[in-house]
Design a protein around this motif. Structure first.
Motif, PDB file in Angstrom:
ATOM      1  N   VAL A 140      -4.688  -3.758  -0.050  1.00 48.22           N
ATOM      2  CA  VAL A 140      -3.927  -3.512   0.912  1.00 48.22           C
ATOM      3  C   VAL A 140      -3.722  -4.330   1.869  1.00 48.22           C
ATOM      4  CG1 VAL A 140      -3.564  -1.483   2.785  1.00 48.22           C
ATOM      5  CG2 VAL A 140      -4.715  -1.029   0.508  1.00 48.22           C
ATOM      6  N   ILE A 141      -2.530  -4.786   2.423  1.00 45.58           N
ATOM      7  CA  ILE A 141      -2.365  -5.911   3.406  1.00 45.58           C
ATOM      8  C   ILE A 141      -1.256  -5.357   4.122  1.00 45.58           C
ATOM      9  CG2 ILE A 141      -2.426  -7.800   1.688  1.00 45.58           C
ATOM     10  CD1 ILE A 141       0.178  -8.072   1.571  1.00 45.58           C
ATOM     11  N   SER A 142      -1.406  -5.961   5.643  1.00 48.72           N
ATOM     12  CA  SER A 142      -0.356  -5.605   6.718  1.00 48.72           C
ATOM     13  C   SER A 142       0.817  -6.848   6.427  1.00 48.72           C
ATOM     14  CB  SER A 142      -1.060  -5.409   8.045  1.00 48.72           C
ATOM     15  OG  SER A 142      -1.486  -6.850   8.444  1.00 48.72           O
ATOM     16  N   PRO A 143       1.930  -6.540   7.427  1.00 46.60           N
ATOM     17  CA  PRO A 143       2.829  -7.611   7.636  1.00 46.60           C
ATOM     18  C   PRO A 143       2.142  -8.964   8.093  1.00 46.60           C
ATOM     19  CG  PRO A 143       3.604  -5.689   8.501  1.00 46.60           C
ATOM     20  CD  PRO A 143       2.428  -5.231   7.994  1.00 46.60           C
ATOM     21  N   THR A 144       0.839  -8.928   8.607  1.00 45.51           N
ATOM     22  CA  THR A 144       0.160  -9.741   9.327  1.00 45.51           C
ATOM     23  C   THR A 144      -1.071 -10.647   8.431  1.00 45.51           C
ATOM     24  OG1 THR A 144      -1.020  -8.547  10.692  1.00 45.51           O
ATOM     25  CG2 THR A 144       1.177  -9.566  11.621  1.00 45.51           C
ATOM     26  N   GLY A 145      -1.410  -9.503   7.661  1.00 50.60           N
ATOM     27  CA  GLY A 145      -2.830 -10.070   6.908  1.00 50.60           C
ATOM     28  C   GLY A 145      -3.313  -8.909   5.909  1.00 50.60           C
ATOM     29  N   VAL A 146      -4.817  -9.251   5.902  1.00 55.11           N
ATOM     30  CA  VAL A 146      -5.374  -8.596   4.801  1.00 55.11           C
ATOM     31  C   VAL A 146      -6.039  -7.294   5.678  1.00 55.11           C
ATOM     32  CG1 VAL A 146      -7.732  -8.200   3.544  1.00 55.11           C
ATOM     33  CG2 VAL A 146      -6.223 -10.441   3.295  1.00 55.11           C
ATOM     34  N   VAL A 147      -5.692  -6.006   4.863  1.00 56.59           N
ATOM     35  CA  VAL A 147      -6.436  -5.010   5.437  1.00 56.59           C
ATOM     36  C   VAL A 147      -7.507  -4.300   4.796  1.00 56.59           C
ATOM     37  CG1 VAL A 147      -5.706  -2.362   5.843  1.00 56.59           C
ATOM     38  CG2 VAL A 147      -3.898  -4.313   6.425  1.00 56.59           C
ATOM     39  N   GLY A 148      -7.732  -4.099   3.390  1.00 51.73           N
ATOM     40  CA  GLY A 148      -8.760  -3.416   2.665  1.00 51.73           C
ATOM     41  C   GLY A 148      -8.083  -3.326   1.351  1.00 51.73           C
ATOM     42  N   LYS A 149      -9.137  -2.265   0.873  1.00 50.22           N
ATOM     43  CA  LYS A 149      -8.731  -1.781  -0.780  1.00 50.22           C
ATOM     44  C   LYS A 149      -8.919  -0.392  -0.769  1.00 50.22           C
ATOM     45  CE  LYS A 149     -12.181  -3.291  -3.348  1.00 50.22           C
ATOM     46  NZ  LYS A 149     -12.804  -4.195  -4.472  1.00 50.22           N
ATOM     47  N   VAL A 150      -7.921   0.182  -1.738  1.00 49.64           N
ATOM     48  CA  VAL A 150      -7.994   1.589  -1.878  1.00 49.64           C
ATOM     49  C   VAL A 150      -9.293   2.058  -2.430  1.00 49.64           C
ATOM     50  CG1 VAL A 150      -6.798   3.491  -3.040  1.00 49.64           C
ATOM     51  CG2 VAL A 150      -5.510   1.405  -2.244  1.00 49.64           C
ATOM     52  N   LYS A 151      -9.846   3.121  -2.106  1.00 47.98           N
ATOM     53  CA  LYS A 151     -11.109   3.836  -2.597  1.00 47.98           C
ATOM     54  C   LYS A 151     -11.013   5.006  -2.857  1.00 47.98           C
ATOM     55  CE  LYS A 151     -15.437   5.490  -0.689  1.00 47.98           C
ATOM     56  NZ  LYS A 151     -16.212   4.701  -1.498  1.00 47.98           N
ATOM     57  N   LEU A 152     -10.158   5.950  -2.541  1.00 45.72           N
ATOM     58  CA  LEU A 152      -9.691   7.351  -3.155  1.00 45.72           C
ATOM     59  C   LEU A 152      -8.384   7.526  -3.221  1.00 45.72           C
ATOM     60  CD1 LEU A 152     -13.039   9.211  -1.768  1.00 45.72           C
ATOM     61  CD2 LEU A 152     -12.753   8.504  -4.128  1.00 45.72           C
ATOM     62  N   CYS A 153      -7.929   8.221  -4.123  1.00 45.18           N
ATOM     63  CA  CYS A 153      -6.668   8.947  -4.275  1.00 45.18           C
ATOM     64  C   CYS A 153      -6.546  10.182  -4.634  1.00 45.18           C
ATOM     65  CB  CYS A 153      -5.808   8.010  -5.057  1.00 45.18           C
ATOM     66  SG  CYS A 153      -5.603   6.327  -4.880  1.00 45.18           S
ATOM     67  N   ASN A 154      -5.309  10.978  -3.905  1.00 46.99           N
ATOM     68  CA  ASN A 154      -4.997  12.172  -4.528  1.00 46.99           C
ATOM     69  C   ASN A 154      -3.450  12.005  -4.879  1.00 46.99           C
ATOM     70  OD1 ASN A 154      -4.017  12.780  -2.235  1.00 46.99           O
ATOM     71  ND2 ASN A 154      -5.405  14.326  -1.600  1.00 46.99           N
ATOM     72  N   ARG A 155      -2.768  13.296  -4.922  1.00 48.54           N
ATOM     73  CA  ARG A 155      -1.387  12.868  -5.468  1.00 48.54           C
ATOM     74  C   ARG A 155      -0.567  12.390  -4.280  1.00 48.54           C
ATOM     75  NH1 ARG A 155       1.498  18.287  -7.537  1.00 48.54           N
ATOM     76  NH2 ARG A 155       3.221  16.764  -7.512  1.00 48.54           N
ATOM     77  N   HIS A 156      -0.883  12.686  -3.021  1.00 47.57           N
ATOM     78  CA  HIS A 156       0.029  12.259  -2.052  1.00 47.57           C
ATOM     79  C   HIS A 156      -0.662  11.414  -0.764  1.00 47.57           C
ATOM     80  CE1 HIS A 156       2.836  15.147  -3.584  1.00 47.57           C
ATOM     81  NE2 HIS A 156       2.035  16.206  -3.720  1.00 47.57           N
ATOM     82  N   PHE A 157      -1.823  11.220  -0.898  1.00 51.25           N
ATOM     83  CA  PHE A 157      -2.627  10.346   0.007  1.00 51.25           C
ATOM     84  C   PHE A 157      -3.807   9.541  -0.650  1.00 51.25           C
ATOM     85  CE2 PHE A 157      -1.259  14.480   1.924  1.00 51.25           C
ATOM     86  CZ  PHE A 157      -0.644  13.901   3.193  1.00 51.25           C
ATOM     87  N   SER A 158      -3.920   8.453  -0.123  1.00 47.28           N
ATOM     88  CA  SER A 158      -5.058   7.588  -0.173  1.00 47.28           C
ATOM     89  C   SER A 158      -6.018   7.134   0.706  1.00 47.28           C
ATOM     90  CB  SER A 158      -4.430   6.350  -1.178  1.00 47.28           C
ATOM     91  OG  SER A 158      -3.751   6.621  -2.160  1.00 47.28           O
ATOM     92  N   VAL A 159      -7.228   6.867   0.537  1.00 49.23           N
ATOM     93  CA  VAL A 159      -8.164   6.378   1.425  1.00 49.23           C
ATOM     94  C   VAL A 159      -8.483   5.038   1.296  1.00 49.23           C
ATOM     95  CG1 VAL A 159     -10.517   6.735   2.751  1.00 49.23           C
ATOM     96  CG2 VAL A 159      -9.052   8.499   1.929  1.00 49.23           C
ATOM     97  N   VAL A 160      -8.529   4.202   2.365  1.00 52.20           N
ATOM     98  CA  VAL A 160      -8.679   2.710   2.171  1.00 52.20           C
ATOM     99  C   VAL A 160      -9.808   2.230   2.796  1.00 52.20           C
ATOM    100  CG1 VAL A 160      -7.732   0.491   2.352  1.00 52.20           C
ATOM    101  CG2 VAL A 160      -6.116   2.396   1.925  1.00 52.20           C
TER     102      VAL A 160
END
Length: 278
Positions: A140-160
């Protein structure tokens, strides 16, 4: 209705006075050039001010849509830039990346709906999930740089997992010195990170850029991690003590881009097979 008639009857003198005042004002404006010009100039000035307020209010209410449109445009630009960079990397002239490798990164824009920065291990929640093609392990990145990595997902949301996490390491490159190290948060300031494993014999200066390196399968190479804020050397140590100003401002994070490396599983399976054969 009876009360309205009674009110008009009781206030008839005042109402007549107001009507006569309006009539006099009308005649003054229409029969005197000076007062006519003054009236129209003044009314135009107030009308322009009201229109400016109205436009400002309308633009404010449309900021969300404008930001969403800009995020989608940035998503497309990121994809084009990555294809160009991966299609013609810094390599001998005889080397040419195949089209699958050059196009291995794709981007999905998402909105941040929850974000922490005050803990030792911080997480971000975004409004995209498995229905949008998101899966654990994506960068996961932002318009300016690195943000993180996806850890968990369900159908409509994800935790990074945010890079503001005690166990998160980003394989990074000090651009000017062309040296590879690891960026890691020390759990103190959400605007700063440490850059580890950079030899004390390599030249490092304040303001030098640090980007994601080619030696990871999560982030596209060249994504800004931060810029050097301070450089020191601990006694009896062989590495610089480098502090970075983070490129991403986590205090006002709004939109992010989830990065899919379509060749990640293939690369990791092959590398794991090699490790198992040792």
């Amino acid at each position: 209705m009876e009360q309205l008639g009674y009110f008009i009857l009781r206030s008839r003198n005042f109402i007549l006075f107001v009507l006569l005042e309006v009539l006099c004002f009308y005649f003054i404006i229409n029969t005197n050039n000076y007062w006519s010009a003054s009236f129209f100039n003044t009314s135009n000035a107030y009308a322009a001010r009201m229109l400016a307020w109205s436009n400002a209010a309308r633009e404010y209410t449309e900021l969300h849509r404008v930001n969403a449109d800009l995020a989608l445009e940035n998503e497309q630009l990121h994809a084009q830039l990555t294809r160009l960079q991966q299609g013609a990397p810094a390599a001998p002239a005889a080397y040419k990346a195949d089209s699958i490798f050059a196009n291995r990164f794709t981007y999905t824009v998402a909105k941040v709906i929850n974000n922490t920065t005050q803990f030792a291990n911080n997480y971000i929640t975004i409004d995209k999930g498995t229905d949008d093609g998101i899966r654990p392990g994506m960068g996961v990145i932002s318009p300016t740089g690195v943000v993180g990595k996806v850890k968990l997902c369900n159908r409509h949301f994800s935790v990074v997992t945010s890079i503001l996490h005690s166990e998160f390491l980003v394989s990074s490159k000090l651009v000017k010195a062309d040296e590879i190290g690891s960026a890691k948060w020390d759990g103190v300031d959400p605007h700063r990170m440490k850059l580890l494993d950079i030899s004390r014999y390599k030249p490092v200066n304040k303001g030098d850029s640090v980007v994601s390196s080619e030696f990871n399968s999560t982030f596209p190479p060249g994504i800004l991690v931060g810029r050097v804020r301070g450089v020191g050397v601990q006694p009896n140590q062989t590495f610089h003590d480098i502090t970075l100003d983070l490129a991403t401002n986590f205090s006002n994070l709004s939109f992010v881009y989830v990065v899919e490396n379509r060749l990640q599983n293939e690369q990791e399976q092959l590398e794991k097979q090699v490790e198992n054969e040792k």
